[in-house]
Design a protein around this motif. Structure first.
Motif, mmCIF file in Angstrom:
data_model
loop_
_atom_site.group_PDB
_atom_site.id
_atom_site.type_symbol
_atom_site.label_atom_id
_atom_site.label_comp_id
_atom_site.label_asym_id
_atom_site.label_seq_id
_atom_site.Cartn_x
_atom_site.Cartn_y
_atom_site.Cartn_z
ATOM 1 N N THR A 1 0.807 -1.041 0.025
ATOM 2 C CA THR A 1 -0.083 -0.044 0.021
ATOM 3 C C THR A 1 0.807 1.260 -0.073
ATOM 4 N N GLU A 2 0.247 2.381 -0.372
ATOM 5 C CA GLU A 2 0.958 3.668 -0.274
ATOM 6 C C GLU A 2 1.680 3.924 0.942
ATOM 7 N N SER A 3 2.918 4.481 0.705
ATOM 8 C CA SER A 3 3.734 4.895 1.893
ATOM 9 C C SER A 3 3.909 6.583 1.972
ATOM 10 N N LEU A 4 4.995 6.881 2.617
ATOM 11 C CA LEU A 4 4.783 8.149 3.180
ATOM 12 C C LEU A 4 5.541 9.086 2.249
ATOM 13 N N THR A 5 5.282 10.414 2.084
ATOM 14 C CA THR A 5 5.650 11.191 1.211
ATOM 15 C C THR A 5 7.145 11.684 2.094
ATOM 16 N N LEU A 6 8.237 11.524 1.838
ATOM 17 C CA LEU A 6 9.287 11.871 2.842
ATOM 18 C C LEU A 6 10.596 12.329 1.762
ATOM 19 N N SER A 7 11.457 12.994 1.943
ATOM 20 C CA SER A 7 12.522 13.251 1.135
ATOM 21 C C SER A 7 13.529 12.464 1.542
ATOM 22 N N THR A 8 13.632 11.194 1.359
ATOM 23 C CA THR A 8 14.342 10.329 2.230
ATOM 24 C C THR A 8 15.407 9.532 1.426
ATOM 25 N N LYS A 9 16.642 9.586 1.611
ATOM 26 C CA LYS A 9 17.459 8.729 0.688
ATOM 27 C C LYS A 9 17.700 7.521 1.298
ATOM 28 N N PRO A 10 18.176 6.401 0.611
ATOM 29 C CA PRO A 10 18.540 5.281 1.312
ATOM 30 C C PRO A 10 19.295 5.277 2.445
ATOM 31 N N GLN A 11 20.399 6.135 2.459
ATOM 32 C CA GLN A 11 21.388 6.284 3.591
ATOM 33 C C GLN A 11 20.851 6.898 4.941
ATOM 34 N N ASP A 12 19.378 7.471 4.482
ATOM 35 C CA ASP A 12 18.850 8.074 5.702
ATOM 36 C C ASP A 12 17.846 6.891 6.433
ATOM 37 N N VAL A 13 17.775 5.777 5.650
ATOM 38 C CA VAL A 13 16.630 4.892 6.342
ATOM 39 C C VAL A 13 16.542 4.594 7.828
ATOM 40 N N ASP A 14 17.561 4.574 8.450
ATOM 41 C CA ASP A 14 17.545 4.286 9.762
ATOM 42 C C ASP A 14 17.603 5.618 10.927
ATOM 43 N N ASP A 15 17.267 6.876 10.087
ATOM 44 C CA ASP A 15 17.282 7.969 10.842
ATOM 45 C C ASP A 15 16.002 8.583 11.012
ATOM 46 N N SER A 16 15.643 8.044 12.224
ATOM 47 C CA SER A 16 14.095 8.547 12.599
ATOM 48 C C SER A 16 13.722 10.047 12.733
ATOM 49 N N SER A 17 14.701 10.826 12.620
ATOM 50 C CA SER A 17 14.318 12.195 12.962
ATOM 51 C C SER A 17 13.633 12.570 11.707
ATOM 52 N N ASN A 18 14.151 12.156 10.517
ATOM 53 C CA ASN A 18 13.242 12.516 9.248
ATOM 54 C C ASN A 18 11.643 12.393 9.428
ATOM 55 N N ILE A 19 11.366 11.259 9.966
ATOM 56 C CA ILE A 19 9.918 10.944 9.945
ATOM 57 C C ILE A 19 9.325 11.862 11.143
ATOM 58 N N GLN A 20 10.012 12.147 12.269
ATOM 59 C CA GLN A 20 9.271 12.814 13.251
ATOM 60 C C GLN A 20 9.396 14.339 12.885
ATOM 61 N N LYS A 21 10.318 14.728 12.215
ATOM 62 C CA LYS A 21 10.159 16.246 11.552
ATOM 63 C C LYS A 21 8.862 16.285 10.563
ATOM 64 N N PHE A 22 8.683 15.068 9.774
ATOM 65 C CA PHE A 22 7.512 15.239 8.779
ATOM 66 C C PHE A 22 6.138 15.280 9.602
ATOM 67 N N ILE A 23 6.047 14.496 10.779
ATOM 68 C CA ILE A 23 5.145 14.149 11.572
ATOM 69 C C ILE A 23 4.572 15.758 12.104
ATOM 70 N N GLU A 24 5.821 16.272 12.622
ATOM 71 C CA GLU A 24 5.399 17.532 13.251
ATOM 72 C C GLU A 24 5.224 18.781 12.275
ATOM 73 N N GLU A 25 5.629 18.607 11.099
ATOM 74 C CA GLU A 25 5.514 19.602 10.126
ATOM 75 C C GLU A 25 3.948 19.590 9.649
ATOM 76 N N ASN A 26 3.323 18.327 9.575
ATOM 77 C CA ASN A 26 1.907 18.053 9.108
ATOM 78 C C ASN A 26 1.032 17.784 10.227
ATOM 79 N N THR A 27 1.309 18.263 11.297
ATOM 80 C CA THR A 27 0.393 17.975 12.481
ATOM 81 C C THR A 27 -1.114 18.442 12.245
ATOM 82 N N GLY A 28 -1.158 19.487 11.301
ATOM 83 C CA GLY A 28 -2.561 20.117 11.067
ATOM 84 C C GLY A 28 -3.058 19.105 10.156
ATOM 85 N N SER A 29 -2.521 18.466 9.028
ATOM 86 C CA SER A 29 -2.973 17.730 8.112
ATOM 87 C C SER A 29 -3.445 16.462 8.706
#
Length: 599
Positions: A17-45
């Motif tokens: 199924t569809e996944s999350l729209t993130l500007s994440t490269k393979p080398q960043d896959v273990d970096d949870s800060s990207n996903i956390q930042k996305f959630i914070e930026e999209n709290t309203g949506s």
């Protein structure tokens, strides 16, 4: 989007199924800060999606109040993460705030959920969702010029309104998918608002988004319904089959590891927990791309892309070829003397491995068919392992598997033959009558939707080389829509039995259903045989809907009539409409013809 491409997309929905729209490269896959930042930026949506899906009747003003409260909560926790409220599960916080909106729980009849806590409350909110959205007003349509002006004046408000309207009408679609739908709609708005022929541009470019949303909604409802009604074992069986077909080179050990992430994803997404769903789907994508060498030879280029390009690339990639050294049979499940002992050691793992091995060897089969074969094998061993000489019994398992597939293939061939014989319109009337007779308790709109989806499945698939898998997969999604997600959904005893008894065999179960003999038709009212001149103003699609609505209601009123009698009445009705609409006073003609048609 071309029809064939859409079909391929729906095939692959049985994989991912569809996944999350993130500007994440393979080398960043273990970096949870990207996903956390996305959630914070999209709290309203995310708040809009969750609230609109949980409380579909909520107004835009109520939604804006909740968004304001959630943003304030986010700011408090970013400023001081040691606050007790900041350690709460996000979905619990959201539901607590929904319940705290003054007068809203009472106004929209969900105060009974607010009296519960934790898991019980979350489950109550889930089951409060309504798949049938007839109670909502029609989707608001603006003149293209007004739409573009609204977008230019306040982009955020425009997209929030769009997301609110889409989410409340699609209460079971996962949050990441709705974010992507909104992003794609914005791209359409950007392009079309610069065009002279704005209306035509919106109509053409929005159509693939609608198809995409329908496909996702249907698939996600089906899988979540299977999970909530039948449990983790069935969910895992579905995913084992689809991953093994798509990636036949994957090792079973790697697949079981991936399934842990997939199951966790569905646990959050099916519950409606938008934050956990986003984290879970992102984890699945990261897992696939971090282990791509052992999963697939065809996704290396895809995993170098950013999301969502990464996922779109994987979805549109071809399934891997079956390894050349992989025979059509795995002897350990039919020829070994120790099958029963291996089964008894770890039954769940044993049958999971069987579905894995059979699926990667039979990529041409549908997902439901692979589950049927898995169930046939499980039942066969249940019998054989109680016999004096089990190997003599299960050695003929392949014959049972082939017999099962032949029955399913015959069912699909008969359905496609109906299409060939009746044509698209005749096929519609066949399924509207059939579905209404077996489930007359459903609303007219639901029955119309289900009939249209079944016809789309056959007209899309019956001309393809992959006819069997295509029809069986898509027809199963129609049944997923009919059965719904809520385990307490009741239609009538026969339909309920097919929905709840055996997930793998619900297609054959429904195929054998006859008209509901317990159904008591509503009393014939004057309105049911009264027709008005507004029929003559209806054009094309609107007129077709009116005709279908009449047919479904006719079946509900006269279920005892044969299909041929119902078709004759319907033909007489359409002739009468054409005749009356040619008269100078159509209303007079309808008053004369109406009673004859309705009786």
């Amino acid at each position: 989007m071309k029809q064939l491409k859409l079909t391929g997309f729906i095939f692959f929905l049985f994989f991912l199924t569809e996944s999350l729209t993130l500007s994440t490269k393979p080398q960043d896959v273990d970096d949870s800060s990207n996903i956390q930042k996305f959630i914070e930026e999209n709290t309203g949506s995310l708040t809009i999606i969750a609230f609109a899906q949980y409380v579909q009747e909520a107004t835009i003003d109520e939604m804006e109040m909740l968004v304001k409260d959630m943003k304030a909560y986010k700011d408090r926790c970013l400023a001081n993460q040691t606050l007790p409220e900041c350690s709460e599960i996000a979905n619990n916080v959201l539901q607590e705030m929904i319940c705290a909106l003054e007068g809203v729980p009472q106004k929209h009849n969900f105060s009974h959920c607010c009296s519960k806590v934790d898991f019980e409350r979350r489950l109550c909110f889930l089951y409060n969702k309504k798949a049938n959205v007839e109670f909502l007003p029609p989707f608001p349509t603006l003149d293209p010029e007004e739409k573009c002006q609204a977008y230019k004046n306040n982009r955020e408000s425009f997209l929030n309104h769009y997301m609110y309207e889409v989410a409340r009408r699609n209460p079971f679609v996962f949050a990441p998918a709705l974010l992507i739908v909104a992003a794609r709609f914005e791209e359409v708005a950007k392009i079309c608002c610069e065009e002279e022929q704005k209306a035509n541009c919106f109509r053409t470019k929005a159509a693939p988004i609608t198809q995409y949303l329908k496909a996702l909604s249907s698939y996600q409802k089906t899988v979540c319904g299977a999970y909530l009604k039948f449990g983790l074992k069935v969910l895992n069986s579905i995913n084992i089959a689809v991953f093994s077909k798509k990636f036949p080179q994957i090792e079973f050990k790697e697949l079981t590891s991936l399934l842990e992430d997939v199951s966790a994803m569905y646990d959050g997404c099916c519950e409606g927990d938008v934050v956990r769903c986003i984290r879970g789907q992102n984890q699945v994508m990261n897992h696939i791309c971090s282990k791509q060498d052992s999963i697939s030879s065809k996704i290396e280029g895809c995993c170098e892309k950013k999301i969502p390009e990464r996922e779109d690339c994987i979805i549109n990639s071809k399934k891997d070829d079956r390894p050349k050294d992989l025979s059509l049979r795995e002897a350990k499940f039919t020829d070994s003397e120790n099958v029963c002992q291996e089964r008894d050691t770890d039954p769940d793992n044993f049958f999971a491995e069987f579905i894995y091995e059979y699926s990667r060897r039979h990529q041409d089969l549908s997902t439901p068919e692979l589950l049927r074969i898995g169930r046939v094998y499980e039942d066969l061993l249940g019998d054989c392992c109680n016999r004096e000489n089990p190997p003599d019994c299960y050695r003929h398992a392949e014959d049972k598997f082939n017999e099962t597939t032949e029955k399913s293939l015959k069912m699909v061939q008969q359905e496609c033959q109906l299409f060939q014989n009746l044509g698209k319109d005749g096929l519609k009337y066949h399924y509207f009558i059939k579905l209404t007779k077996i489930a007359p308790q459903l609303s007219t709109e639901e029955l119309m939707s289900l009939g249209n989806e079944m016809v789309t499945a056959l007209t899309t698939c019956c001309t393809l080389s992959e006819e069997f898998a295509c029809v069986d997969n898509l027809a199963d999604l129609v049944l997923g829509e009919l059965c719904g997600i809520n385990e307490n959904r009741t239609i009538n005893p026969a339909v309920d039995h097919c929905c709840k008894a055996n997930f793998a065999f619900r297609r054959p179960c429904f195929e054998a259903l006859k008209a509901d003999k317990m159904y008591v038709p509503p009393p014939v009212s004057q309105d049911s045989s009264t027709f008005h001149a507004d029929w003559c103003q209806a054009q094309n699609e609107e007129l077709q809907k009116k005709k279908i609505r009449f047919l479904v209601n006719l079946v509900k009123l006269k279920p005892e009539l044969t299909n041929e009698d119902l078709k004759t009445l319907f033909i007489n009705f359409t002739v009468a409409v054409e005749k009356c609409c040619k008269e100078q006073e159509p209303e007079v003609c309808f008053n004369e013809e109406g009673p004859e048609i309705g009786n």
